[in-house]
Design an enzyme around this catalytic site. Sequence first.
Site, PDB file in Angstrom:
ATOM      1  N   SER A  11       0.812  -1.218   0.000  1.00 34.86           N
ATOM      2  CA  SER A  11       0.000   0.000   0.000  1.00 34.86           C
ATOM      3  C   SER A  11       0.847   1.270   0.000  1.00 34.86           C
ATOM      4  CB  SER A  11      -0.913   0.035   1.227  1.00 34.86           C
ATOM      5  OG  SER A  11      -0.143   0.253   2.403  1.00 34.86           O
ATOM      6  N   GLU A  57       5.541   1.919   4.595  1.00 38.53           N
ATOM      7  CA  GLU A  57       6.842   2.363   4.107  1.00 38.53           C
ATOM      8  C   GLU A  57       7.002   3.865   4.315  1.00 38.53           C
ATOM      9  OE1 GLU A  57       5.729  -1.488   2.653  1.00 38.53           O
ATOM     10  OE2 GLU A  57       4.646   0.390   2.449  1.00 38.53           O
ATOM     11  N   HIS A 114       5.063  21.860  -2.755  1.00 40.36           N
ATOM     12  CA  HIS A 114       4.593  22.469  -1.511  1.00 40.36           C
ATOM     13  C   HIS A 114       5.303  21.955  -0.268  1.00 40.36           C
ATOM     14  CE1 HIS A 114       0.410  23.769  -3.215  1.00 40.36           C
ATOM     15  NE2 HIS A 114       1.427  24.164  -3.972  1.00 40.36           N
TER      16      HIS A 114
END
Length: 168
Positions: free
Chosen positions: A72, A76, A103
């Site tokens: 997914s 991690e 950003h």
Amino acid sequence: MRIHIATDHAGLEFSRTLVDHLTNAGHEVLDHGPTEYDALDDYPAFCINAALAVAADQSAGVQALGIVFGGSGNGEQIAANKVVGIRAALVWSMDTAILARQHNDANVISIGARQHTVEEAIRYIDAFIAEPFSGDERHVRRIAQLAEYETTGDIAGKGVNRPAPTEA
């Protein structure tokens, strides 16, 4: 640019494709593992090692980014974000890949290898690597606040609710 990568068993095949792709694009790629398939492997050490290497390279003035991935990408990302100086972003679209750099000046990207095709993931990674940090004052200010909290446990004047001291 130097690119540090890490995965778990869910992303092992993708990591081999990614190493070839990034090397052919002219990047120096360092793979922090795993090197062989183990359905029971644990991703935290692999991802932390990649993040540590990114942080060390950046501290030494080396242009470096990291890529971590698993089933997914969530675990991690969490593992990479445990390393001081790392801003790992979970990416699931072109917008999140680009905005992570623009950003947040993210220095590690995390992707779910079971959530995207190889082609999609490579597009996100290429966009992430190519996108510069905007340097806008508001983003610089916010990143500085995160770094301040990371090192001091507080953001001066911002009302961070610090935990009460525990009794021994």
